[in-house]
Write an enzyme that holds these catalytic residues in place. Structure first.
Site, PDB file in Angstrom:
ATOM      1  CG  HIS A  55      52.721  17.943  -6.626  1.00 46.86           C
ATOM      2  ND1 HIS A  55      51.521  17.429  -6.173  1.00 46.86           N
ATOM      3  CD2 HIS A  55      53.626  17.693  -5.644  1.00 46.86           C
ATOM      4  CE1 HIS A  55      51.702  16.883  -4.970  1.00 46.86           C
ATOM      5  NE2 HIS A  55      52.974  17.030  -4.634  1.00 46.86           N
ATOM      6  CG  HIS A  57      55.833  19.818  -1.196  1.00 43.37           C
ATOM      7  ND1 HIS A  57      54.803  19.701  -0.287  1.00 43.37           N
ATOM      8  CD2 HIS A  57      55.624  18.842  -2.123  1.00 43.37           C
ATOM      9  CE1 HIS A  57      54.006  18.700  -0.645  1.00 43.37           C
ATOM     10  NE2 HIS A  57      54.480  18.169  -1.764  1.00 43.37           N
ATOM     11  CD  GLN A 150      53.731  16.024   4.782  1.00 37.03           C
ATOM     12  OE1 GLN A 150      54.373  16.627   3.935  1.00 37.03           O
ATOM     13  NE2 GLN A 150      53.234  14.810   4.550  1.00 37.03           N
ATOM     14  CG  HIS A 208      50.064  15.070  -1.286  1.00 35.68           C
ATOM     15  ND1 HIS A 208      49.781  16.385  -1.555  1.00 35.68           N
ATOM     16  CD2 HIS A 208      51.419  14.953  -1.283  1.00 35.68           C
ATOM     17  CE1 HIS A 208      50.920  17.041  -1.716  1.00 35.68           C
ATOM     18  NE2 HIS A 208      51.929  16.195  -1.563  1.00 35.68           N
ATOM     19  CD  GLU A 211      53.602  10.847  -1.896  1.00 39.02           C
ATOM     20  OE1 GLU A 211      54.775  11.063  -2.239  1.00 39.02           O
ATOM     21  OE2 GLU A 211      52.947  11.630  -1.187  1.00 39.02           O
ATOM     22  CG  ASP A 307      56.685  15.761  -4.857  1.00 41.26           C
ATOM     23  OD1 ASP A 307      56.160  16.615  -4.121  1.00 41.26           O
ATOM     24  OD2 ASP A 307      56.612  14.542  -4.619  1.00 41.26           O
TER      25      ASP A 307
END
Length: 413
Positions: A55, A57, A150, A208, A211, A307
């Site tokens: 995980h 980005h 997102q 996701h 969160e 992350d």
């Protein structure tokens, strides 16, 4: 290549490991070197499988402070800032930053990475760039891409169409963000849609999920139920699930049965979850993490991810999974001696299962010769002393080699 007298995964009896044509060929007590064979003396050094980051980005990496710093440290300000930075993305910008981050990760022993890629962009600039990156780094890194909405699937104009387009472009997994959708109804519908797309295109799922610190955020139950009903099960991953740290115990008791039946994976991101979590609390202040220890005790697969690496959600990060593990063990109080000794699995084997690459991962005869050697006899010492990673070897080729530092200490008597 012949590795001499190495300690495999905390074993106390050393073994010799022979590599032929990029695969583990023999693992035995004593193997004689063959003519011209490269020999590495790893006497009483630790060998483990390579690090996995399931995980990260890569589209947003190295953008911290551009166009502004996230001074509040909240998830939502991170999304707002990224939405502005996203407007200036270019193909080369994304490629350059992503490859830079992957090289840093490789230097720390990572050989498998899963990156979420924001697809709430009508031109899919980042996704197209990272598809190219995925091919370019294949000789030294296995990179998976998740189509990550997102700003939502239903809550972003054309979100469904963008997800389908991403699937057709060739992502490895379908994502979702149920807790960010406008309504609970949108949240549930978005997950049903994600599963439909994943089934149609034969893709993995990594969403996701919940969160936030809100105990009313319960996308996880929908995820697990869909994983069970569709039969996708271990091909499904719930990332973050930080709201689970705020659920009451009675609900978790009921939920845990479903989670075990569903066989899904979890990814916790200790560095970022600890940084973003509890931002709206005074005191007592929550840690912002999912129930790692409890999930693990129930035999549910939990992996750690990094992350973010220097982006709007996290100003730090250097691509080192040891940092994520060290933070995670402290934050979740997984600190018994045997727990620490075996904790490397959170950043190795468990991540491999999450990425669904376990069939070609691990230190076994016949599998690709991918592994790390540390300057320690076991993982407890390697983690506690931050021992040097002496080698990262991928398909039998040395990617990284480190010479132990020599320090001269002159203390007065």
């Amino acid at each position: 290549m012949l590795i001499k007298q190495v300690l495999i995964e905390n074993a106390t009896d050393p073994k010799d490991v022979r590599i032929v044509d990029g695969k583990f060929a023999e693992i035995a007590d004593n193997l004689a070197p063959e003519a011209g064979e490269q020999v590495i003396d790893a006497t009483n050094k630790l060998m483990i499988p390579p690090f996995v980051d399931p995980h990260v980005h890569l589209d947003s990496t190295m953008t911290a402070g551009d166009p502004e710093w996230n001074e509040t440290g909240t998830l939502f300000d991170g999304i707002r800032i990224w939405s502005e930075r996203k407007k200036t993305l270019s193909h080369e910008d994304v490629k350059q930053r992503a490859i830079q981050a992957l090289k840093i990760q490789a230097a720390h022993g990572l050989q498998f990475v899963r990156s979420h890629v924001d697809i709430t962009d009508l031109d899919l600039v980042a996704l197209k760039a990272l598809i190219e990156v995925r091919e370019e780094v294949k000789p030294w890194m296995t990179l998976q891409l998740v189509a990550f909405p997102q700003e939502g699937i239903l809550s972003f104009p054309g979100g469904k169409e963008l997800m389908i387009k991403a699937a057709e472009l060739g992502v490895d997994a379908i994502g979702a963000i149920p807790h960010f959708e406008f309504t609970r109804e949108y949240s549930v519908e978005s997950l049903h849609f994600a599963f439909e797309v994943a089934q149609k295109y034969n893709l993995l799922i990594d969403a996701h999920t919940d969160e936030m610190d809100d105990p009313a955020s319960r996308g996880l139950e929908t995820m697990a139920a869909l994983a069970l009903e569709t039969g996708l099960k271990e091909k499904v991953t719930a990332s973050h699930t930080t709201a689970m740290g705020s659920y009451n115990d009675a609900y978790v008791y009921k939920l845990m049965r479903l989670l075990k039946m569903s066989d899904i994976n979890f990814v916790a991101n200790p560095l970022i979850n600890m940084y973003l979590g509890g931002r709206f609390d005074t005191y007592p202040k929550r840690r912002g993490l999912t129930r790692v220890k409890e999930l693990d005790a129930e035999g549910i697969n939990v992996a750690f991810g990094e992350d973010d690496i220097k982006d709007p959600w996290y100003p730090m990060g250097n691509g080192n999974m040891v940092d994520a593990l060290h933070m995670g063990l402290h934050a979740t109080q997984i600190m018994g001696y045997s727990e620490i000794m075996n904790s490397y699995r959170f950043t190795t084997k468990n991540g491999a299962r999450t990425m669904h690459v376990q069939d070609s991962y691990g230190i076994e005869v016949g599998k690709p010769a991918n592994f790390l050697i540390f300057n320690a006899t076991n993982w407890f010492d390697a983690l506690n002393e931050r021992a040097e990673m002496l080698y990262s070897i991928h398909n039998g080729e040395v990617l990284v080699e480190t010479k132990p530092a020599e320090a001269t200490i002159n203390l007065p008597e």
